[in-house]
Write a protein that holds these residues in place. Sequence first.
Motif, PDB file in Angstrom:
ATOM      1  N   ILE A 280      95.626   6.995  30.116  1.00 56.42           N
ATOM      2  CA  ILE A 280      95.468   5.730  30.200  1.00 56.42           C
ATOM      3  C   ILE A 280      94.986   5.401  28.191  1.00 56.42           C
ATOM      4  N   TYR A 281      93.810   6.472  28.358  1.00 56.53           N
ATOM      5  CA  TYR A 281      92.843   6.109  26.722  1.00 56.53           C
ATOM      6  C   TYR A 281      92.985   6.905  25.481  1.00 56.53           C
ATOM      7  N   ARG A 282      94.612   7.117  25.737  1.00 54.85           N
ATOM      8  CA  ARG A 282      94.675   8.055  24.578  1.00 54.85           C
ATOM      9  C   ARG A 282      94.674   7.876  23.087  1.00 54.85           C
ATOM     10  N   ARG A 283      94.521   6.010  23.242  1.00 53.18           N
ATOM     11  CA  ARG A 283      94.662   5.143  22.030  1.00 53.18           C
ATOM     12  C   ARG A 283      92.605   5.426  21.415  1.00 53.18           C
ATOM     13  N   GLN A 284      91.614   5.311  22.466  1.00 54.85           N
ATOM     14  CA  GLN A 284      90.427   5.669  22.431  1.00 54.85           C
ATOM     15  C   GLN A 284      90.084   7.393  22.058  1.00 54.85           C
ATOM     16  N   ARG A 285      90.084   7.638  20.686  1.00 52.03           N
ATOM     17  CA  ARG A 285      89.939   9.568  20.942  1.00 52.03           C
ATOM     18  C   ARG A 285      88.897   9.413  20.865  1.00 52.03           C
ATOM     19  N   ASP A 286      87.546   9.230  21.602  1.00 51.73           N
ATOM     20  CA  ASP A 286      86.137  10.252  21.970  1.00 51.73           C
ATOM     21  C   ASP A 286      86.343  10.135  23.199  1.00 51.73           C
ATOM     22  N   PHE A 287      87.348   8.710  24.014  1.00 54.42           N
ATOM     23  CA  PHE A 287      87.389   8.204  25.138  1.00 54.42           C
ATOM     24  C   PHE A 287      88.491  10.053  25.578  1.00 54.42           C
ATOM     25  N   HIS A 288      89.420   9.923  25.074  1.00 53.99           N
ATOM     26  CA  HIS A 288      90.624  10.532  25.183  1.00 53.99           C
ATOM     27  C   HIS A 288      90.081  12.312  25.067  1.00 53.99           C
ATOM     28  N   SER A 289      89.959  12.505  24.102  1.00 53.38           N
ATOM     29  CA  SER A 289      89.057  13.800  24.123  1.00 53.38           C
ATOM     30  C   SER A 289      88.035  13.956  25.501  1.00 53.38           C
ATOM     31  N   ARG A 290      87.614  13.576  25.310  1.00 55.48           N
ATOM     32  CA  ARG A 290      86.514  13.975  26.408  1.00 55.48           C
ATOM     33  C   ARG A 290      86.633  14.107  27.870  1.00 55.48           C
ATOM     34  N   PHE A 291      88.151  13.436  28.712  1.00 56.89           N
ATOM     35  CA  PHE A 291      88.725  13.486  29.695  1.00 56.89           C
ATOM     36  C   PHE A 291      89.797  14.610  29.549  1.00 56.89           C
ATOM     37  N   MET A 292      89.862  15.052  28.570  1.00 54.88           N
ATOM     38  CA  MET A 292      91.598  15.873  28.031  1.00 54.88           C
ATOM     39  C   MET A 292      90.291  17.406  28.431  1.00 54.88           C
ATOM     40  N   LEU A 293      89.518  17.490  27.817  1.00 51.34           N
ATOM     41  CA  LEU A 293      88.972  18.698  28.173  1.00 51.34           C
ATOM     42  C   LEU A 293      87.999  19.086  29.360  1.00 51.34           C
ATOM     43  N   LEU A 294      87.421  17.905  29.928  1.00 51.88           N
ATOM     44  CA  LEU A 294      86.483  18.379  31.066  1.00 51.88           C
ATOM     45  C   LEU A 294      87.409  18.317  32.021  1.00 51.88           C
ATOM     46  N   ALA A 295      88.775  17.988  31.850  1.00 52.48           N
ATOM     47  CA  ALA A 295      89.796  18.212  33.027  1.00 52.48           C
ATOM     48  C   ALA A 295      90.452  19.613  33.239  1.00 52.48           C
ATOM     49  N   ASN A 296      90.125  19.679  32.018  1.00 50.08           N
ATOM     50  CA  ASN A 296      90.484  21.178  31.504  1.00 50.08           C
ATOM     51  C   ASN A 296      89.317  22.938  31.934  1.00 50.08           C
ATOM     52  N   LEU A 297      88.089  21.707  32.205  1.00 46.66           N
ATOM     53  CA  LEU A 297      87.055  22.612  32.180  1.00 46.66           C
ATOM     54  C   LEU A 297      87.251  22.444  33.839  1.00 46.66           C
ATOM     55  N   SER A 298      87.409  21.520  34.893  1.00 44.94           N
ATOM     56  CA  SER A 298      87.496  21.487  36.174  1.00 44.94           C
ATOM     57  C   SER A 298      88.163  22.341  36.562  1.00 44.94           C
ATOM     58  N   ILE A 299      89.496  22.904  36.328  1.00 43.30           N
ATOM     59  CA  ILE A 299      90.007  23.942  37.090  1.00 43.30           C
ATOM     60  C   ILE A 299      90.451  25.512  36.242  1.00 43.30           C
ATOM     61  N   ILE A 300      89.175  26.272  35.807  1.00 42.25           N
ATOM     62  CA  ILE A 300      88.539  26.954  35.653  1.00 42.25           C
ATOM     63  C   ILE A 300      87.739  27.727  36.945  1.00 42.25           C
ATOM     64  N   ALA A 301      87.418  27.007  37.973  1.00 41.25           N
ATOM     65  CA  ALA A 301      87.169  28.248  39.214  1.00 41.25           C
ATOM     66  C   ALA A 301      87.858  29.404  39.214  1.00 41.25           C
ATOM     67  N   PRO A 302      89.018  28.878  39.965  1.00 44.36           N
ATOM     68  CA  PRO A 302      89.823  30.414  40.189  1.00 44.36           C
ATOM     69  C   PRO A 302      90.078  31.267  39.094  1.00 44.36           C
ATOM     70  N   ALA A 303      89.773  31.276  38.002  1.00 43.32           N
ATOM     71  CA  ALA A 303      89.475  31.885  36.978  1.00 43.32           C
ATOM     72  C   ALA A 303      88.383  33.264  37.162  1.00 43.32           C
ATOM     73  N   ILE A 304      86.872  32.302  37.065  1.00 38.26           N
ATOM     74  CA  ILE A 304      86.241  32.971  37.813  1.00 38.26           C
ATOM     75  C   ILE A 304      85.783  34.118  38.595  1.00 38.26           C
ATOM     76  N   ALA A 305      86.460  33.264  39.680  1.00 37.19           N
ATOM     77  CA  ALA A 305      86.763  33.906  41.068  1.00 37.19           C
ATOM     78  C   ALA A 305      87.421  35.368  41.027  1.00 37.19           C
ATOM     79  N   ARG A 306      88.299  35.550  39.989  1.00 41.20           N
ATOM     80  CA  ARG A 306      89.130  37.080  39.756  1.00 41.20           C
ATOM     81  C   ARG A 306      88.756  37.292  38.238  1.00 41.20           C
ATOM     82  N   LEU A 307      87.225  37.759  38.386  1.00 42.79           N
ATOM     83  CA  LEU A 307      86.817  37.926  36.650  1.00 42.79           C
ATOM     84  C   LEU A 307      86.550  39.495  37.928  1.00 42.79           C
ATOM     85  N   PRO A 308      87.033  40.336  37.196  1.00 39.64           N
ATOM     86  CA  PRO A 308      86.486  41.930  37.992  1.00 39.64           C
ATOM     87  C   PRO A 308      85.331  42.049  38.023  1.00 39.64           C
TER      88      PRO A 308
END
Length: 236
Positions: free
Chosen positions: A138-166
Amino acid sequence: MNAIALKTNDAIKRYVHSIIAGLVLLLTFAGFAKNYYLKNLFGGDALSILLHVHGLVMTLWILLFMLQVLLIVIRKHALHRRVGMWGMGLGLLVMVIGIATAIDSARRAQAEPGGLSFLATSLGELLVFVALVALGLIYRRQRDFHSRFMLLANLSIIAPAIARLPLDVIERGGLSLVFILKGACVFAYVLYDLANTRRLHPVTAWASLLIIVTYPITRLVGALPIWIDIARWLVN
C-alpha cells in the motif's frame, strides 16, 4: 550539509538492509538445511507434498526479498517496482500455503501437549507477516515506509528457522528462547533505525511492537478452551 547527511543515511540504510536480508537468507538455510535443503544427506522421514511446496514457496520469497534489496542497492528502482508486482502473487501463495501448513502441522501434533494451542501462534505470526507485507504494498510509493514494512515483515517470520538451528542452547531454551532471540533481532533493527535517523520511524515503532507482542498474546489465546475448540474444528 543536511542534504549530504540525508544521502549518507540513505546509503547506510540500503547497505544495512542488504546485510539483514543476507542474514535472513543464511538463517533460513542454516535452520532448514537438515530438514529440507540438505535432507538427502541427513535422511529421515520423507516430506509430504504440502511441505515440499511450502519449502519451495518460502525459499522463493526469501530469495525475492534478497533480490529486491539488492536492486535498491544498485539503484535499479524501476526493475525493483516491476519485480515487486510479480511478488504480490508470491506473497499471496505464502499466505495460503502457510495457513495450510500450519493447520496440517497442528493436525499431526494434536495428540501432543500444546499441539492445538500452538496453532494460534503459527496463525498469529502469519497474520502479522501478511499485514506488514500488505502495508508495504500500500505504501510502496513512500520509500521510507515501504522498505521498513517489508524488512520487518521478513524478520517477523524467522522464528521457525531459529527454532531449527542445530544448537543445544536452542533445544534447551525451547520456544521462549526462540521468540526472545527473534525479538532481539527486531530490537537490534529498532536501535539501528533510531541511531541512523535520530528518531524512531513510526513504522519501525509500531510494526516492531506488533511483532514482539504477538507471541505472548497468541500463547494466551492458545490456552483458552474456546481456541482449542476452534483449532480442533480447523484440523478436522
